[in-house]
Design a protein around this motif. Structure first.
Motif, mmCIF file in Angstrom:
data_model
loop_
_atom_site.group_PDB
_atom_site.id
_atom_site.type_symbol
_atom_site.label_atom_id
_atom_site.label_comp_id
_atom_site.label_asym_id
_atom_site.label_seq_id
_atom_site.Cartn_x
_atom_site.Cartn_y
_atom_site.Cartn_z
ATOM 1 N N ALA A 99 -17.684 32.219 -39.276
ATOM 2 C CA ALA A 99 -18.766 31.328 -38.862
ATOM 3 C C ALA A 99 -19.294 31.718 -37.482
ATOM 4 O O ALA A 99 -20.509 31.671 -37.224
ATOM 5 C CB ALA A 99 -18.277 29.884 -38.860
ATOM 6 N N GLY A 100 -18.410 32.110 -36.575
ATOM 7 C CA GLY A 100 -18.845 32.559 -35.262
ATOM 8 C C GLY A 100 -19.696 33.814 -35.341
ATOM 9 O O GLY A 100 -20.697 33.954 -34.626
ATOM 10 N N GLN A 101 -19.315 34.746 -36.229
ATOM 11 C CA GLN A 101 -20.133 35.936 -36.415
ATOM 12 C C GLN A 101 -21.530 35.573 -36.925
ATOM 13 O O GLN A 101 -22.526 36.144 -36.484
ATOM 14 C CB GLN A 101 -19.451 36.884 -37.406
ATOM 15 N N ALA A 102 -21.590 34.620 -37.859
ATOM 16 C CA ALA A 102 -22.893 34.197 -38.381
ATOM 17 C C ALA A 102 -23.752 33.591 -37.277
ATOM 18 O O ALA A 102 -24.967 33.849 -37.185
ATOM 19 C CB ALA A 102 -22.696 33.209 -39.530
ATOM 20 N N ARG A 103 -23.138 32.771 -36.412
ATOM 21 C CA ARG A 103 -23.897 32.186 -35.302
ATOM 22 C C ARG A 103 -24.401 33.267 -34.350
ATOM 23 O O ARG A 103 -25.546 33.213 -33.869
ATOM 24 C CB ARG A 103 -23.033 31.182 -34.547
ATOM 25 N N LEU A 104 -23.548 34.254 -34.056
ATOM 26 C CA LEU A 104 -23.967 35.316 -33.155
ATOM 27 C C LEU A 104 -25.118 36.134 -33.743
ATOM 28 O O LEU A 104 -26.053 36.521 -33.030
ATOM 29 C CB LEU A 104 -22.776 36.233 -32.850
ATOM 30 N N ARG A 105 -25.072 36.411 -35.047
ATOM 31 C CA ARG A 105 -26.160 37.155 -35.678
ATOM 32 C C ARG A 105 -27.474 36.364 -35.604
ATOM 33 O O ARG A 105 -28.541 36.927 -35.357
ATOM 34 C CB ARG A 105 -25.812 37.464 -37.134
#
Length: 566
Positions: free
Chosen positions: A181-187
């Motif tokens: 989920a953190g990766q998705a937010r960063l993208r």
């Protein structure tokens, strides 16, 4: 001293052995030793055998953690010679079932213990009981006293291990889900940053270029040239702020300012004076006052104060053009109060564009640092915005942002789990599969109680079987060791030994063990047969009437009837 410590460490084994555990083991050993002394007393054991049994109980109790298999085999083998070890056998079985690693090793240890217990029981009771009854009784006793506690302990230990593994796995899945989920937010943040850079950056650059060219136009008056300079400076500052916001969204750090451009104004309480001065230069009447002893704010609160003043001034420009504005900073005992009020105006410009999110954003920004913002009409007309910000509150979302940056760094290092696919391509996450993994149901407490009750019920059934078998064996041996008074009187001294033995039972029973030596003196060199009277009427509860027949040189040389204490 070193040898003592080494011996102590060896005795403890791989498990931590605290003083409380040692005291508990010693207390348990003392209780089991006392119970064992009671059994020895009932079996009429000697003082030496009682002492040896007590020492064995204490030693086996303390060594069961370090040597579970060895203590199980030793206790099972010695239990036939030392009846006082009976109560320590369930403890040894429980400890062995829990601590022996591997099913094969545990099965081997329990099998060896069973063979040892059976062999020594047969050797000890061979002369008094039938071998088949010994084997059956010993097997049932071993199952009830040793095997059942071992199975229950092994089930309990494996259940705890399984629960720990399930909790650890679920925790790992939750952490992986948070990372994805953190990766998705960063993208998404990087995408927004790119859009802002491509659209707003281009427009602001055009504004800066055109205002710069307009500023040097010789046809402009000094007043117009000053106004154009303010516009150019505002566009340059906006480009700086845009670059910093884009840098934070993209990389989590502020972008360094370009060398050729002017440095942006400080965005904090110290920068409020610059914002007010810029508003005055644009032709707006702004008055700023400060009261109280200035205090240092944490970075998040400092920036929030700057944004409150900036947004409130922007709203005043839009909705009350030309109205006087008052900016007040009050340093209270526990918080900073920022208040911006503007007077009444004829009305906003018709071309005003408002997103309707400014005040909502201010309230959220203040909430994250533990403060609050109030906005509404002022007394006597106009509009008022007031914010209360604590001095030392950290933003509530700071940890989440830090986690996002840490996850991004881990993703750049390649430590985060990646979905299968082409390099650089993010595969969609199957959240349904993750939810199924997280929904693994651990065994409920009711299920554990049910299994425990089942094991206890099985142990009770085995104990009942053992008691029934013992009762049947006792009745069988009792029948084989009793005669009536008439049978006793029918036997006469001088008859042949073979004839007398054919008429009498074999008398091989533990009920008559040692009774031949408790009566009158036996004839020297004779061999005696002791039987119980089948009618004990008139005898006390602690005495038995026995009949003794002594043989010598193939004849009956003596017969006696006497009472023996139990």
């Amino acid at each position: 001293m070193a040898k003592t410590r080494a011996g102590w460490d060896w005795l403890r084994g791989p498990e931590p052995w605290t003083r409380r555990m040692l005291a508990g083991d010693l207390a348990l050993a003392a209780v089991l030793a006392i119970l064992g002394l009671g059994i020895e007393e009932l079996d009429r054991g000697s003082g030496q055998r009682m002492l040896l049994g007590a020492v064995a109980v204490v030693a086996l109790t303390l060594l069961r953690r370090r040597l579970p298999a060895a203590t199980l085999v030793a206790g099972s083998a010695l239990s036939s010679a030392l009846p006082g070890l009976f109560f320590v056998l369930p403890l040894l079985g429980w400890s062995a079932g829990r601590r022996i690693v591997g099913v094969g090793r545990a099965l081997g240890a329990f099998t060896l213990a069973f063979v040892a217990a059976l062999a020594f029981s047969v050797l000890d009771q061979w002369s008094q009981m039938r071998p088949l009854l010994i084997i059956v009784f010993s097997t049932l006793m071993f199952l009830a006293v040793t095997v059942m506690p071992g199975l229950a302990s092994r089930y309990w230990s494996q259940r705890r291990t399984l629960l720990a593994a399930l909790h650890e796995r679920n925790g790992q899945l939750l952490r992986e889900r948070a990372m994805v989920a953190g990766q998705a937010r960063l993208r998404e943040r990087q995408r927004i940053a790119q859009d802002m850079h491509d659209s707003l950056g281009h427009q602001l650059a055009l504004i800066a270029v055109h205002t710069g060219a307009l500023e040097v136009d010789p046809e402009l008056t000094d007043r117009q040239r000053e106004a154009v300079g303010v516009l150019r400076q505002a566009s340059v500052s906006a480009m700086h702020e845009l670059r910093e916001v884009v840098g934070i969204l993209r990389d989590g750090v502020e972008s360094p300012p370009m060398v050729e451009e002017a440095q942006p104004a400080a965005r904090g309480v110290a920068g409020i004076a610059g914002v007010v001065e810029a508003a005055r230069a644009a032709g707006t009447e702004v008055r700023m006052t400060t009261s109280g002893r200035p205090r240092q704010l944490v970075a998040a609160c400092d920036h929030a104060a700057y944004r409150i003043v900036q947004e409130a001034l922007t709203n005043a420009y839009k909705h009350a053009p030309g109205a006087p504005i008052t900016v007040e900073l009050r340093y209270e005992d526990d918080s900073l109060v920022v208040e911006i009020a503007n007077g009444p105006s004829a009305g906003p410009d018709e071309d005003v564009v408002s997103g309707g999110q400014g005040l909502t954003g201010l309230r959220e920004r203040a909430r994250l640092v533990g403060g609050m913002v109030h906005a509404g009409p002022a007394e006597g007309g106009g509009f008022r915005v007031a914010g209360v910000l604590p001095y030392g509150a950290e933003p509530a979302g700071a940890q989440d942002v830090a986690d996002d940056f840490g996850q991004q760094a881990q993703a750049q290092k390649g430590t985060l789990p990646q979905a299968p696919g082409r390099r650089g391509e993010q595969q969609p996450m199957d959240w349904a599969a993750v939810d199924r993994e997280l929904a693994v149901r651990v065994p409920s407490r009711a299920g554990g109680i049910a299994v425990g009750c089942g094991i206890a019920f099985a142990a009770v059934v085995v104990l009942v079987i053992v008691m029934i078998a013992a009762a049947v064996m006792l009745m069988d041996t009792a029948v084989d060791s009793m005669i009536g008074r008439d049978e006793y009187d029918a036997v006469h001294v001088g008859e042949a030994e073979a004839t007398v033995r054919d008429r009498l039972p074999g008398g091989e029973s533990f009920l008559t063990a040692g009774a031949d030596r408790k009566g009158p003196p036996r004839p020297e060199g004779s061999e005696c047969l002791v039987l119980l009277a089948d009618d004990q009427t008139g005898q006390s509860l602690t005495t038995d009437l026995v009949f003794r027949f002594c043989f010598k040189d193939g004849k009956l040389v003596d017969k006696q009837a006497y009472e023996v204490k139990q």
